[in-house]
Scaffold this active site. Sequence first.
Site, PDB file in Angstrom:
ATOM      1  N   LYS A  79      -5.281 -22.865 -37.486  1.00  0.00           N
ATOM      2  CA  LYS A  79      -4.420 -22.249 -36.472  1.00  0.00           C
ATOM      3  C   LYS A  79      -2.956 -22.617 -36.639  1.00  0.00           C
ATOM      4  CE  LYS A  79      -5.146 -25.956 -33.052  1.00  0.00           C
ATOM      5  NZ  LYS A  79      -6.084 -26.762 -33.859  1.00  0.00           N
ATOM      6  N   HIS A  91      -9.526 -35.638 -29.885  1.00  0.00           N
ATOM      7  CA  HIS A  91      -8.165 -35.260 -30.287  1.00  0.00           C
ATOM      8  C   HIS A  91      -7.208 -35.943 -29.326  1.00  0.00           C
ATOM      9  CE1 HIS A  91      -4.721 -33.065 -31.675  1.00  0.00           C
ATOM     10  NE2 HIS A  91      -5.444 -32.242 -32.432  1.00  0.00           N
ATOM     11  N   GLU A 107      -8.449 -33.493 -38.458  1.00  0.00           N
ATOM     12  CA  GLU A 107      -8.023 -32.095 -38.341  1.00  0.00           C
ATOM     13  C   GLU A 107      -6.499 -31.969 -38.386  1.00  0.00           C
ATOM     14  OE1 GLU A 107      -9.741 -30.805 -34.692  1.00  0.00           O
ATOM     15  OE2 GLU A 107     -11.807 -31.131 -35.341  1.00  0.00           O
TER      16      GLU A 107
END
Length: 392
Positions: free
Chosen positions: A61, A190, A264
């Site tokens: 993204k 996260h 990530e």
Amino acid sequence: MYKFGEINTYEGVLDLKGVVKEVDVEEMEEALNICDLSTLSQKYKTWIKHMPRVKPYYAVKCNDDALIVKELADLGAGFDCASKNEIKLALEAGAKSEDIIFANPCKPPSHLQYAKEKNIMASTVDTEFEIYKIFEHYPESNLVIRFRCEAKVAQCPLGDKFGCNAEEDAAALMLLAKSLGLSVIGTSFHVGSGCSEYPAYNRAIATAKNLFKFGELLGFDMKLLDIGGGFPGADDNKFAAIAEIVNMSLNKYFPDEKVEIIAEPGRFFVASAYTLVCKIHAKREVRAGKKVDVKMYYINDGVYGSFNCVLYDHQEVTVEHFLEEDDNLKKFKTLIWGPTCDSLDKIIEDAYLPNLSCGDLIAFPNMGAYTVPIASPFNGFMVPKTLYFKAI
């Protein structure tokens, strides 16, 4: 002559001024992205140097340019995908299905079906509703329980939207998965995009260890820890500081090499790969009496285009000019506006630049993260073109 749509090559160091001159950006209506794909391999080496045990799964993204994804696939990165189109893009770039994690905790059923067709096995969940959905549409998939553990300081906190309560909900989700005959293989978290509170990683990894123990008690093969993103894209010293904390925490809580560790990163890889070159098409001087107090420049890209990162990603952009440097060059307080008719379209309000004219060019470095995928032609202004380069 440099060509659009192809990878142009260079030797040594990419000459930004030379590129701008040869392309004749002053004659272009739209702004110009100059993408140096070579920075991706440099960032990959930096990642492996500082966190050799953690495999990067690029967050698509952040910048879904096909050449970016292809370059990272060739380097050996995995991919964090949030939709079937991102999965498709990663597969077309050469990624293997086992190197993709479907990391969106809220997946449309049709996207789950596509993941099943492509044998994408790892899937992030954080609610009982998502577990029931997977049980119905893709019970063969392996679940990764995402829990909330946010940094106190981050550009984009994510905990309000994603992540279950580690103490109250994570165990219950594992028990539900067990009762349905589903497989849980690990946990994820996260700390927030653009994290500036590095000990948050240690807190999260310690929490993950406790959840691993519970999962193992239930008979799950707990073998995957996803430490998420939040890594800086333009400051390798900050990244090294984060990596030191992560490595110490992994050595303490996950010394078993059988546990696969992934992350990530998004901006870490692509932020510094792009420099945006814009043209001044209008100018205004704000005076206090007879003295010029502020100079305003209106350029051909704004917050509805590449500078959406100012709104969406809370990025503080920096600007550079192309005039010859001179210690005697007077600089003025400068405000830079985008091209649209919206007063929200403000890019910078506290820069200091020399006196520039309509038609002059200015450059914005580190513009590769959360810019390209979100840019729109609002008010009829075109999104930037991109020139790609790679060192030989």
